[in-house]
Design a protein around this motif. Structure first.
Motif, PDB file in Angstrom:
ATOM      1  N   TYR A 158     -44.078 -20.130 -60.869  1.00 33.27           N
ATOM      2  CA  TYR A 158     -44.774 -19.683 -62.073  1.00 33.27           C
ATOM      3  C   TYR A 158     -44.460 -20.521 -63.311  1.00 33.27           C
ATOM      4  N   LYS A 159     -43.239 -21.110 -63.348  1.00 29.86           N
ATOM      5  CA  LYS A 159     -42.797 -21.730 -64.598  1.00 29.86           C
ATOM      6  C   LYS A 159     -42.334 -23.176 -64.450  1.00 29.86           C
ATOM      7  N   GLY A 160     -42.417 -23.732 -63.249  1.00 29.86           N
ATOM      8  CA  GLY A 160     -41.985 -25.112 -63.070  1.00 29.86           C
ATOM      9  C   GLY A 160     -40.480 -25.226 -63.018  1.00 29.86           C
ATOM     10  N   ASN A 161     -39.934 -26.237 -63.668  1.00 25.34           N
ATOM     11  CA  ASN A 161     -38.501 -26.521 -63.642  1.00 25.34           C
ATOM     12  C   ASN A 161     -37.676 -25.327 -64.130  1.00 25.34           C
ATOM     13  N   ILE A 162     -36.721 -24.895 -63.296  1.00 27.10           N
ATOM     14  CA  ILE A 162     -35.946 -23.694 -63.608  1.00 27.10           C
ATOM     15  C   ILE A 162     -35.073 -23.888 -64.853  1.00 27.10           C
ATOM     16  N   GLU A 163     -34.556 -25.099 -65.054  1.00 29.60           N
ATOM     17  CA  GLU A 163     -33.728 -25.345 -66.239  1.00 29.60           C
ATOM     18  C   GLU A 163     -34.564 -25.293 -67.508  1.00 29.60           C
ATOM     19  N   ASP A 164     -35.759 -25.844 -67.468  1.00 29.08           N
ATOM     20  CA  ASP A 164     -36.622 -25.817 -68.656  1.00 29.08           C
ATOM     21  C   ASP A 164     -36.974 -24.390 -69.041  1.00 29.08           C
ATOM     22  N   TYR A 165     -37.274 -23.566 -68.042  1.00 28.33           N
ATOM     23  CA  TYR A 165     -37.625 -22.172 -68.332  1.00 28.33           C
ATOM     24  C   TYR A 165     -36.402 -21.403 -68.819  1.00 28.33           C
ATOM     25  N   ALA A 166     -35.226 -21.699 -68.255  1.00 29.10           N
ATOM     26  CA  ALA A 166     -33.999 -21.056 -68.725  1.00 29.10           C
ATOM     27  C   ALA A 166     -33.702 -21.446 -70.169  1.00 29.10           C
ATOM     28  N   ALA A 167     -33.907 -22.729 -70.500  1.00 31.00           N
ATOM     29  CA  ALA A 167     -33.670 -23.184 -71.872  1.00 31.00           C
ATOM     30  C   ALA A 167     -34.603 -22.476 -72.842  1.00 31.00           C
ATOM     31  N   GLU A 168     -35.873 -22.399 -72.477  1.00 30.65           N
ATOM     32  CA  GLU A 168     -36.873 -21.760 -73.343  1.00 30.65           C
ATOM     33  C   GLU A 168     -36.629 -20.267 -73.507  1.00 30.65           C
TER      34      GLU A 168
END
Length: 337
Positions: A158-168
C-alpha cells in the motif's frame, strides 16, 4: 546508584554497552554505561551514550510494523479480520487473517533455518510464502518472524518503501531523527553498537543482525530498525499520550486487551500483554505492553502507571552467549519496583 549497577554489569562483561531510559510522569531519565565493542574486535571505542544507535532487532515489529499496520487500519485499507490472501493473493492460506499474524496465532512456524539458502530478497520472500502451517490457526501462540515479514509486505503493497512510510508516519511527527534502517549505507556505521562477530559476516556493525531481514536488504517487517533511547522515549510518550500525534485514541485502545485468552501466551496486537512469562510480570500493571529484541533490546509501556522503560544493549557482541534475562528483571525492579 542506578548508574553504578550499569557500570558493574559492563565491567563483568555481561554486556559491552547498555543504555536505559525511564519515562515517568513528565520527565525522561537517561542512563548509559560501557562502550560499543571490545578493543580486540573493533578499532574504535564509542561511549554508549544516549546517541548510540542500537540494532532494535524484533522491537522493530512493534515500534514500526505494528504501528504502521494500525495506521493502515485507520485509513480503511483493511480490517483486523481481513484475510491475508485478500491483500496478498499469492499467500497460500485462505483462513489466516491480519490479526492472526499480529498476535502470532497464524499457524506459521517459529523458524526455518533453510532461509539461509536464499540468495536474494525475492528468494527470501518466496521462501516465506512457501512456509507450511504447522498448527491449526488460532489454537496457540507461536512467535514467528515469517508472519511479520508478511505484514511488512502488506505495508509495502500500500505504501511502498517501509522506511519511507515509517519516516512520514512515525519518525518525523515525533522528531525521531536518529531512527533509521541500514545506517551503514547512510554513513552512520561509527555511531552504531557492534553486534555479533561471525565467520560469514565478520563484525556486524551498522547492518541488521537478523538473518531474515538481512536477506531482505535490511528492510523488513520483522527487524531492521536502529534507534536510540531518546528517540524511543518519544515513541513511548506517544503511546502513553493516547497515540497523539501518530494514532487515534481509539486505535491505541485496541492494544489494551489480550486477544489470546485461554491460549499459552497473552498477546495483544503486536505486543505481549501482561504475560506471566515476561521478566516484567509482577512489576508493571495489568495494562502493560512488552517486547524484546534478540540483540538485547526491550520496551515496556505501562498504561496504568503512565511509565515506560527502554533497555538497549548489544548483548550479542561479540557472541550471542550473553543471557540478560536477569539484567532485565533487575533494571525494571530498580526503576519501577
Amino acid at each position: 546508584m542506578f548508574n553504578d549497577y550499569l557500570k558493574k554489569i559492563v565491567e563483568e562483561k555481561r554486556v559491552p554497552g547498555i543504555a536505559v531510559a525511564h519515562i515517568k510522569g513528565d520527565r525522561n531519565f537517561y542512563y548509559a554505561a560501557g562502550y560499543n565493542g571490545y578493543k580486540e574486535y573493533l578499532d574504535n571505542i564509542i561511549p554508549a551514550g544516549k546517541d548510540v544507535l542500537y540494532d532494535m532487532a524484533s522491537c522493530t515489529k512493534v515500534v514500526v510494523t505494528t504501528t504502521l499496520i494500525l495506521k493502515l487500519l485507520e485509513e480503511d485499507y483493511f480490517k483486523l479480520d481481513t484475510a491475508v490472501k485478500d491483500i496478498i493473493p499469492e499467500f497460500r492460506y485462505d483462513n489466516v487473517t491480519v490479526l492472526d499474524l499480529l498476535i502470532h496465532c497464524s499457524g506459521l512456524p517459529a523458524d526455518d533455518k533453510n532461509y539461509k539458502l536464499a540468495k536474494s530478497r525475492r528468494e527470501m520472500w518466496q521462501f516465506t510464502l512457501n512456509q507450511p502451517l504447522v498448527y491449526e490457526t488460532g489454537t496457540k501462540v507461536e512467535y514467528s518472524d515469517f508472519g511479520f515479514i508478511i505484514l511488512g509486505k502488506i505495508i509495502e503493497k500500500y505504501k511502498g518503501n517501509i522506511e519511507d512510510y515509517a519516516a512520514e508516519t512515525i519518525f518525523e511527527p515525533l522528531g525521531m531523527n536518529d531512527s533509521v534502517y541500514n545506517p551503514m549505507i547512510k554513513g552512520l556505521k561509527d555511531r552504531c553498537a557492534a553486534s555479533e562477530v561471525t565467520e560469514e559476516r565478520g563484525v556486524i556493525q551498522g547492518i541488521v543482525h537478523d538473518g531474515k531481514a538481512y536477506k531482505l536488504n535490511g528492510l523488513s517487517g520483522n527487524a531492521g530498525l536502529f534507534s536510540t533511547t531518546e528517540d524511543l522515549s518519544r515513541f513511548v510518550r506517544m503511546m502513553l499520550n493516547d497515540g497523539y500525534p501518530v494514532l487515534r485514541k481509539s486505535t491505541v485502545s485496541l492494544l489494551k486487551r489480550s486477544y489470546t485468552e485461554g491460549l499459552n501466551l497473552s498477546r495483544t496486537i503486536g505486543w505481549f500483554y501482561n504475560d506471566p512469562s515476561t521478566p516484567v510480570y509482577g512489576v508493571c500493571s495489568n495494562n502493560s505492553l512488552w517486547h524484546t529484541g534478540f540483540s538485547g533490546t526491550s520496551i515496556l509501556i505501562d498504561f496504568e502507571r503512565k511509565e515506560g522503560v527502554i533497555i538497549l544493549t548489544n548483548r550479542i557482541h561479540p557472541s550471542r552467549d550473553n543471557d540478560i534475562t536477569d539484567i532485565r528483571k533487575e533494571i525494571h525492579s530498580r526503576l519501577m519496583g
